[in-house]
Design an enzyme around this catalytic site. Sequence first.
Site, PDB file in Angstrom:
ATOM      1  CE  LYS A 178     -43.523  -1.823  -3.597  1.00  0.00           C
ATOM      2  NZ  LYS A 178     -42.132  -2.273  -3.827  1.00  0.00           N
ATOM      3  CB  SER A 181     -39.123  -5.284  -4.126  1.00  0.00           C
ATOM      4  OG  SER A 181     -38.687  -5.688  -2.839  1.00  0.00           O
ATOM      5  CB  SER A 220     -41.724  -5.005  -1.052  1.00  0.00           C
ATOM      6  OG  SER A 220     -41.104  -4.150  -1.953  1.00  0.00           O
TER       7      SER A 220
END
Lengths: 100, 483
Positions: free
Chosen positions: B80, B179, B155
């Site tokens: 990420k 997330s 997210s």
Amino acid sequence: MDHESTDTSGIDVRYVANLARLHLTDAEIDTFQGQLSQIVDYVQTINQLDLTGIAPTSHAHPLENVFRADEVKPSLDRAEVMRNAPQSRDGQFIVPKIVE
Amino acid sequence: MTPDLTSLTVHGALALLESKACTAVDLVDALVAAIAARDPELGAYVSLDADGARREAEAADKARAAGTGGRLCGIPVAVKDVLNVRGQPCTCASRILQGYVAPYDATAIARLRAAGAVMLGRTNMDEFAMGGSTENSALKRTRNPRHPDYVPGGSSGGSAAAVAGGVALCALGTDTGGSIRQPAAFCGCVGLKPSYGRVSRYGLTAFASSLDQVGPMTRTVRDAALLQEVLGGVDPMDSTSVAAPVPAYTERLTTDLRGMTLGVPREYVVDGLDAGVERAVRAAIERCRELGARVIEVSLPHTRYAIATYYVIATAEASANLARFDGVRYGQRCADAADPLDLYERTRAAGFGPEVKRRIILGTYVLSSGYYDAYYLSAQKVRTLIRRDFEQAFAQCDALVTPCTPTPAYRFGEKTDDPLQMYLGDIFTVTANLAGICGLSVPCGVAGGLPVGLQILGPAFKEEQILRVGHAYELARGEGWLG
């Protein structure tokens, strides 16, 4: 419940944005004022609870005094760090004048 | 014939590597080709250094041949775009960090590297991890691999989409209010949020320092268990990391749940819980009962205050953490600043997206003079009550089973005009971050054709309990869950 007098007239987005060092356009202030007022009203609900005598939690697993020996260890590579600087000279970050 | 390398699990890939049926370079090549073919549509990746990945794979192949490879030797991992990987960009999907190149590895990355893993590209996310759909990315759109008009969740939407969409074998995500778990649920993969303090946050761009955790996103629970063995551990660079021993999670997995008690919190059936989600979750709980678990009802009475509590604490911490983005030392800087105040105000105005600005303003407000007691201090007290709810529940059971989200994935644009609606989707996930406990999301079926996640919550530092439930359930569920 705490008895400190708090102004409940709601969030003043322009004032708070200034505290947060965020320049907002008038249109943004307008939009955010509506959205954030609604959110602030929602988060107010936590004050429906009787919180007398409840200790606050700042961290889920409170650790205290996580120290290490005061020994100098290698840090980041200075040249590599300075490569990210928007403006720099002689290993220093250049900024607009702070003190008149 | 070699199988499609892009559809392997981590364990499957390790078996092929060990038997020399493929090399680490083969894995990278297959994924790079898949990314070229599928990612223009999927949008999971924001950057990919294919040559760099290939070089790391070559080194892994040499290490494996020399017998010096670690437990993840040659396994490609997508990262990420919020974790620092030395020499790579780290934009946090924000304009304000365009051009920034990380001068160091996050500890989570260093641990993966030490185990021989190969860094395979950086994935899309909501800007600064603020969001539940990845629509807040300033860089690009990521689509749900199950249906292109639907969000992947957030997210960590890019990581989830990559794993579920066949362009990564596994990925790292981060979880502050759900997330990792929520996008795993939306896309149909496994996501683990370790207990707070389990995985070092050094090198993770901070959103909310008392809530953030790094965790694995994988295709199976066994893979998540392996990655967690590598990721977990105290770190001198993160004084909030806890020196609890990291068990060999992969050795604690069982095929049944005899001897375990699972709790179903009555407050997790809410208005607005999608009927398809409820059906799939109830069927999963029934399956756990068939596997030998005792199932009881428990109560988490302060659940309905969790969103409010979370959005006060998380935004307050974020407002402090994002103060560093000021144009001085890294990232973008506005032109011709008249003075430092002008520099900060215009740099931040240009660099941050609307959701980030909203949260910074809300966070600043709840910490400001005259409001601190009514908001931040009160929220910290409710946080104590939420922690106690879990302590009392876990005195009666080994793990809690709940829906991960109230609905499956939704269409792009459905919630972007109403931030509060977006926030309410976090109702089942934020409590774990507030209490510091661990949580796992495992696919358990579909609702309207879109994946549904079963959430399994466990006491802090008892990841083996939730991994055990998840693994046994996943085996019993089988592969036909997507319908």
